[in-house]
Design an enzyme around this catalytic site. Sequence first.
Site, PDB file in Angstrom:
ATOM      1  N   HIS A  37       0.892  -1.472   0.206  1.00 20.64           N
ATOM      2  CA  HIS A  37      -0.246   0.467   0.050  1.00 20.64           C
ATOM      3  C   HIS A  37       1.247   1.295   0.135  1.00 20.64           C
ATOM      4  CE1 HIS A  37      -2.640  -2.860   2.216  1.00 20.64           C
ATOM      5  NE2 HIS A  37      -3.792  -2.302   1.291  1.00 20.64           N
ATOM      6  N   GLY A 149      -3.508  -1.474  -7.161  1.00 21.33           N
ATOM      7  CA  GLY A 149      -2.048  -2.161  -7.482  1.00 21.33           C
ATOM      8  C   GLY A 149      -2.448  -3.343  -8.528  1.00 21.33           C
ATOM      9  N   LYS A 151      -1.431  -6.178  -8.419  1.00 20.43           N
ATOM     10  CA  LYS A 151      -1.250  -7.378  -7.923  1.00 20.43           C
ATOM     11  C   LYS A 151      -2.753  -7.701  -7.836  1.00 20.43           C
ATOM     12  CE  LYS A 151      -2.029 -10.600  -4.144  1.00 20.43           C
ATOM     13  NZ  LYS A 151      -3.255  -9.764  -3.823  1.00 20.43           N
ATOM     14  N   GLN A 155      -9.061  -6.860 -10.682  1.00 18.01           N
ATOM     15  CA  GLN A 155      -9.725  -5.649 -10.326  1.00 18.01           C
ATOM     16  C   GLN A 155      -9.739  -4.450 -10.797  1.00 18.01           C
ATOM     17  OE1 GLN A 155     -10.554  -4.764  -5.903  1.00 18.01           O
ATOM     18  NE2 GLN A 155      -8.617  -3.677  -5.672  1.00 18.01           N
ATOM     19  N   VAL A 178       4.234  -5.412  -4.671  1.00 20.24           N
ATOM     20  CA  VAL A 178       5.713  -5.481  -4.206  1.00 20.24           C
ATOM     21  C   VAL A 178       5.499  -7.020  -3.585  1.00 20.24           C
ATOM     22  CG1 VAL A 178       6.344  -4.559  -2.194  1.00 20.24           C
ATOM     23  CG2 VAL A 178       5.186  -2.638  -3.847  1.00 20.24           C
ATOM     24  N   SER A 188      -2.834  -8.843   2.611  1.00 19.25           N
ATOM     25  CA  SER A 188      -3.103  -8.587   4.183  1.00 19.25           C
ATOM     26  C   SER A 188      -3.551  -9.824   4.067  1.00 19.25           C
ATOM     27  CB  SER A 188      -4.617  -7.959   4.136  1.00 19.25           C
ATOM     28  OG  SER A 188      -4.088  -6.244   3.999  1.00 19.25           O
ATOM     29  N   ARG A 189      -4.302 -11.069   2.838  1.00 23.97           N
ATOM     30  CA  ARG A 189      -4.042 -12.091   3.614  1.00 23.97           C
ATOM     31  C   ARG A 189      -3.572 -13.398   3.462  1.00 23.97           C
ATOM     32  NH1 ARG A 189      -8.829 -10.660   0.018  1.00 23.97           N
ATOM     33  NH2 ARG A 189     -10.860 -10.575   1.572  1.00 23.97           N
TER      34      ARG A 189
END
Length: 283
Positions: A37, A149, A151, A155, A178, A188-189
């Site tokens: 982030h 992002g 990643k 989305q 990153v 976060s997961r």
Amino acid sequence: MQTLTAIADVRACVRAWRLAGERVAFVPTMGNLHAGHISLIDLARRHGDRFVASIFVNPMQFGPNEDFAHYPRTPARDAEMLAAAGCDLMFMPDVSEMYGPGTTPPTRVEVPDISRVLCGEFRPGHFDGVATVVAKLFNIVQPDIAIFGEKDFQQLVVIRRMAADLCFPTTIVGAPTVREADGLAMSSRNQYLAADERAVAPVIHAVLSDTVRAIARGEADLAALERDGAARLAARGLRVDYFAIRRRLDLAAPSAGDRELVVLTAARLGKARLIDNLQVDRP
Ligand code: PAF
């Protein structure tokens, strides 16, 4: 840094910046911030005079059996990280501020086709929830530029299409993924992984990298590469939702002339569902 929870206060703040001729850059997040982030935030600061971040765990993008209730929430630490990164405004609404009293289902924004494939197949309604909340956040913050992002590649594609179709005057910028030193994409997961699962997880990046190298060398049998990638992940104990090679622009299956590709995967490891992707240009 100001911390605001009311939509009206955010609007007033942003209006004052705009009247002063300042450009507003925006990073929407669900909080529990990590170095990934912060890289979005650093990029945002290069693109605007004022920088806004939102922290909102959006219930509309979680399915009934997903981790909404357990999603890690660390607002005090997030606020410290954002202030240290030079954020001007942190918007941290609650669910009723964003969705009202919840007596009737909210208006939905649906981006057809690209929301239904890949992760959309395994998480029905997920991208409608993302498109809806991002459209609402854009209407609240009215940013000149918003950073997402790479990643979450699908989305990013969904949001680009939503912003174009709904004529948002916001430039959408993708920021590189990153990674941890062993290649695992930051998420976060990742916290859901037990120690033995964490040791296995970098195989995702390793297999994606091999696939990308094969495509860059000129391997033309993409279906075989998809099968091989999925089998290698399964052999290490991952439960693979998909391992797919798609066109970068719209995630359609590539035809022979398409050069700009992306290799995407989603796989479950213990309690975590991990997603990752790598972009590649065909020779
Ligand atoms: O990527 C995320 O963190 C979320 O999907 C987003 C874009 C903040 C929407 O809730």
